[in-house]
Enzyme design. Structure first.
Site, mmCIF file in Angstrom:
data_model
loop_
_atom_site.group_PDB
_atom_site.id
_atom_site.type_symbol
_atom_site.label_atom_id
_atom_site.label_comp_id
_atom_site.label_asym_id
_atom_site.label_seq_id
_atom_site.Cartn_x
_atom_site.Cartn_y
_atom_site.Cartn_z
ATOM 1 C CE1 TYR A 282 -3.924 2.208 0.595
ATOM 2 C CE2 TYR A 282 -2.461 3.332 2.136
ATOM 3 C CZ TYR A 282 -3.627 3.305 1.386
ATOM 4 O OH TYR A 282 -4.498 4.358 1.439
ATOM 5 C CD GLU B 68 -2.222 2.871 10.487
ATOM 6 O OE1 GLU B 68 -3.082 3.631 10.004
ATOM 7 O OE2 GLU B 68 -1.669 1.973 9.832
#
Lengths: 698, 698
Positions: free
Chosen positions: B149, B456
């Site tokens: 990703y 994150e």
């Protein structure tokens, strides 16, 4: 690895370029980088460093480009080769000890000759007799024998008296038997021992006629001087990989009743008389404690520049990294430099201030040490010669100075190495994701520095020594027989005002700000004294209080020393008035930020009000960040780190951050030489395409 | 390396043995280890873990004995081989996704399939159309293609909107051109990309008809499926060594105008209509934000057990390590266990309490997430079908829940990962010198965990999101149109009492203790609101306040959740009353120690008095340490870490700390296979004696 395609080579970072951003930073401020650097180090030291650096840069063996990639064995081998080269360069260029140390600092990695060069030579010199120096020291100075200092054991570190290795005097053949009775007696963590040394100074419990006399130093050969294999009944090796410090071969060492001759016991201060078989003490080993104090003072001195490397890297990178627009800015404006965010400033700029605070504190600590050595030598000379002329007053003042210096060096060693170690990690995180790359240069440096918080006295353990000294000083203040020094002076002041309290203008007056630190430290001292002497609390129940007390006293010392440095003629005459203002802002930032962090203690002590603390935080500190911000890049420039020394993509002086990150990853990274088969069902796990890799797996 | 001599093999540590000391610890306490473990994890989860662990232990490839020694390339290759084996074991044993995840956790190293298994599959599944899932997801599920990703770039991390990679729609041939216009556009830090992946989901700025529509996901092949060489005009590789995470091949990726077909743009929520060449939005991507919230909740959930590894190792070792006698003890008494020193207890036991606090908080966070997903799905189903039955009330409540959950997960992610990361370093240092050895098992684990504080959502950045939400909530409380939830409820309570103040019995009442945390968080919220809305302060000038605010609110959440967990029927019925008392002590220790650390904020908010804070510290916390101390070893036992998982000499369940340290150093350490020539004047730098080493250098 396929060559980098031309289209890649033509790519540039999106503008503005790092070089442009740093140039703009440097244009914003008038801080005279060279002048400030001279104030920190003196012209002479800067020139010496440059001369040595030029030599190192010209030698291929010191090339750093593979350092971050190499595995443990390669790193150690390279470090040993570098240590040899360095020794040879020293001879070739006739470098002084200082120049040799400068070279080691510039190379910036622990080397396998490290403990030979320091503790082995020092111990032989300080604790050996003339005969022993002739026997061992001259060979050691010529690197005919390579040594280390074997004190710590697997089961005992800080508690030296608990060491388990024994040295038993054997009257029959006038030898000592060195023995490791337990596995936990194994020497452990000994620098330069794992692969390099063939001699060791071994600390062992001396046993004479069945009686133990505590740990004493023995010079013991451990490896053959030709084959370099361990001698019989000696088991020695490297203790394995560590969090950092992996260029050093920290080692283990076990003895199975190894006989050594009488000359092995270093006998300047105590010896076994081979005729009477009696244990004999002679002279005073106080100079040895002096050495420990010197080592701790050095750690204080270095903490500033250790931290300054991280601060230099993070400050430059945060001036180049841009991320998000200011929320209050017009839409479409450019992204902000990360260094403009107050949340970044509050993490970095107090550390920038700390680099100066620690540097000046270390300098003053070294001066104090040298003064005390002069006095001690004077008094010990006179006492050696029959106490002529040295009255009880002077002797006492000598030991008072030593006690004060010992406590101060313990507390400051603990505080300054903690600030440096934890500050480096703050710098690393301030670099965001890229701080995690080895190419940031901060992580590996931090990992190598960390043991400083444990060795030469564990930072937590040391705080007990400081507390003990402060309690003793407080007792003497109460009794009225206190020696006159700064510690007793602040305690007396506090005591004399305990009924009427204080009113420090911490924001308006520098002197008051320093006094507030003294007040809080004194308050905590008398609190601890009450707990111990009046309430009879157990020592163990007070360790947390002692830790806080030591920190408070050491923070006072740092603030006081930074303040004194500002007042000194060198500073006043060394820089122009606007630079002086910047240094003054740094002083206030360091002091007020520390005060705010420890707010509840300052408040509890009555040194300042809740309102003052809140003002310091929301108002003064934030304004100081703003005032210092434009000078940040020039201030780190003044530390004068060469790119070769920093070895950091993010900290480059020319701002070519992204180009350097990319170059190292794409061109230098050996992992990119292997091509793998990525599928789980493949018969072979890997397919290598480069011959060199295939070969190394044979 | 010469074989270990017999006399060495016969050595034992000096007594008492580690095994005896741990046995004595376990005899001192009645905490039922298994019962407590079941309360933490459930019987079913424990059994599942055991089943998977047995399989892993029986496979040679997962043997950990060389992990700490191997260099980067070896570690990566082994990790890839393990990833393949794990995939094959999953098929062979028909493991569920949960079992597969358990296996990865037990192996405890980042693996090169990591991003394929998570973000690649999740993104294809959530953001792909049915056609795209058929095209890509099925192959990915079968590992016919391996993906990653690719979002972060060299020049942009947190600010996703600033990404520089472009995907330009080409109406002529209905393709997208993926391009990296700058060096800073290079994808960077992408897990599994460096050497492993042949596909990537690439986030790129979509450009249609010259207009930019922001970042969108594209599925792009980057390497040949047979040769595994990069495709033309793709430059890809590993970004180099890092502070940790070196078993993972984080990569870089540059494109030179690479054409991809229309199907490459993941089109569930937006697409380019190939007929009209128009950009079209469809459906609501709110489920994607749900995924981010889920990922953050997982981080909160794991933080407790991440930290518990360090606490387990340090607690066991500190029960075995003895150093110095107690200063107040009779002379000649045995050395104290390090765990008996209050200065060690104050560092370790609050972290032991934190492991439970974070675990229960994570559990409650996951429950909240699952509930919200149910409600969201219900409301989105009805809204998809023409808004039937879902009145504005329900829709609003759905988005309110999402907003609350988003803010809570941001704040708790930041707080819990910071506690875990910094706590691990505290554990490492509590192990003294040996904590620095890789064999402690803490350092490598800490280094691998550290990026969690950045990814994150950077822990500092996230606090702005929390503050924004709290400010919004406070505004709605003032306006009287606040949705009903815990946040608005504590703000309303504070508001309603702002004239009369509060009087919390923080030491006598658990409920009041929780309320004091709510009070302080509310106080800081309204303070921040005043600064922003009334005084009009710049956003940037408030970042430090926002950081404190977020921390205060998240600390309140943790304390509240720990308290609720104690009140829950599972806990009440799961353990006997004396174990409950120990858990209750842990709760109080966590809450009061945190309160004391943040004393000045609690005091400033009026939540408690100076006297209460001082009592909490000198009295209550110290007593709680004493009460918990005897149960420490059993409490860490309850976390149930197998020795194979911990891979730590210091943390061994049987206490054979020194034997294991010595074995690893003496028998496993490859550096001991080389013999060097130690002299600076030797012609060759090294002389190797072992064939294996000589060969690898050919």
């Amino acid at each position: 690895m396929a060559p980098t395609p031309t289209w890649v080579k033509q790519l540039k970072p999106s503008g503005p370029q790092g070089s442009e951003l740093l140039a703009a930073e440097r244009a914003k401020s008038n801080v005279p980088v060279e002048k400030l650097q001279e104030l920190l180090f003196t012209k002479q030291v800067i020139e010496r460093k440059k001369k040595v650096l030029d030599v190192l840069k010209s030698e291929k063996i010191f090339d750093k480009s593979q350092n971050y990639f190499a595995g443990r064995t390669d790193r150690f081998e390279t470090a040993l080769a570098r240590a040899k080269k360095l020794r040879n360069l020293r001879v070739e260029h006739n470098w002084s000890l200082d120049e040799y140390r400068v070279a080691s600092e510039l190379i910036s990695e622990p080397g396998p000759y490290g403990l030979h060069d320091s503790m082995f030579l020092i111990t032989l010199n300080e604790q050996g007799t003339q005969e022993q120096r002739d026997e061992f020291l001259s060979k050691a100075n010529d690197y005919k024998i390579i040594g280390c200092y074997a004190q710590t054991e697997l089961g005992h570190g800080s508690n030296v008296r608990g060491l388990e290795t024994t040295a038993t005097w054997n009257p029959e053949d006038k030898t000592f038997v060195i023995h490791s009775p337990y596995l936990t007696a194994s020497k452990w963590w000994i620098g330069s021992l794992g692969r390099t040394a063939n001699y060791a100074v071994v600390m062992a419990q001396l046993v004479v006629n069945g009686k133990s006399y505590g740990p004493h130093p023995f010079v013991v050969q451990i490896r053959d001087l030709r084959s370099h294999e361990p001698l019989e009944n000696v088991h020695v090796g490297d203790i394995g990989p560590k969090f950092g410090y992996n260029t050093m071969d920290n080692g283990f060492l076990l003895f199975n009743k190894v006989k050594v001759p009488h000359i092995s016991m270093l006998a300047r201060f105590s010896r076994v008389d081979p005729e009477t078989n009696e244990y004999v003490r002679q002279g005073s080993p106080s100079l040895i404690y002096g050495t420990l104090t010197w080592v701790r003072s050095t750690i204080v001195m270095q903490a500033g520049s250790v931290l300054a490397r991280g601060v230099t890297i993070a400050t430059r990178y945060c001036a180049i990294r841009r991320q998000f627009q200011d929320r209050d800015a017009a839409s479409g404006s450019a992204e902000s430099q990360v260094l403009d965010y107050t949340m970044v400033q509050i993490r970095l700029l107090p550390l920038l201030a700390a680099t100066f605070a620690l540097h000046f504190t270390g300098k003053s600590m070294m001066n104090l040490y040298q003064e005390s050595q002069k006095k001690m030598n004077a008094s010990s000379t006179s006492s050696d010669s029959g106490n002529r002329g040295a009255g009880p007053e002077e002797t006492r003042s000598g030991s008072d100075i030593l006690a004060d210096l010992h406590a101060t060096s313990c507390g400051l060693k603990a505080l300054s190495s903690t600030i440096a170690a934890e500050g480096l990690e703050v710098c690393r995180r301030a670099c965001g994701g890229h701080g995690y790359s080895s190419f940031s240069g901060i992580g590996p440096w931090y990992a190598d520095y960390l043991p400083t918080t444990t060795w030469e006295g564990d930072n937590y353990m040391l705080t007990q020594q400081v507390a003990r000294y402060l309690l003793k000083s407080a007792r003497s203040v109460l009794k009225g027989d206190a020696p006159s020094n700064d510690t007793t002076s602040i305690l007396s002041t506090f005591r004399s005002r305990s009924e009427i309290g204080c009113a420090f203008d911490i924001i308006g007056s520098d002197g008051d700000l320093v006094s507030a630190f003294a007040w809080r430290a004194s308050f905590l001292t008398f609190e601890a004294l009450k707990h111990r002497d009046e309430q009879g609390k157990a020592w163990n129940d007070l360790l947390v209080d002692f830790y806080r007390l030591s920190k408070a006293h050491s923070q006072y010392m740092v603030v006081k020393n930074f303040y004194s440095a500002l007042q000194s003629p060198e500073t006043r005459s060394g820089v122009d008035s606007s630079t002086f203002d910047v240094l003054h802002d740094l002083f206030r930032l360091y002091a007020l930020h520390t005060l705010e962090q420890e707010g509840s203690e300052f408040y509890a002590s009555g040194a300042c009000s809740k309102h003052q603390i809140s003002l310091a935080r929301t108002n003064t500190v934030m304004k100081l960040l703003q005032a210092i911000r434009p000078h940040a890049v020039r201030l780190v420039d003044a530390w004068g780190f060469d790119d070769w020394v920093l070895d950091s993509s993010l900290g480059r002086i020319d701002g070519k951050v992204y180009e350097d990150m990319f170059y190292r990853a794409s061109e230098l990274n050996p992992l990119n030489k292997i091509t793998v088969d990525p599928y789980p069902d493949s018969e072979v796990l890997f397919r290598k395409v480069e011959d060199s890799v295939v070969k190394s797996k044979l």
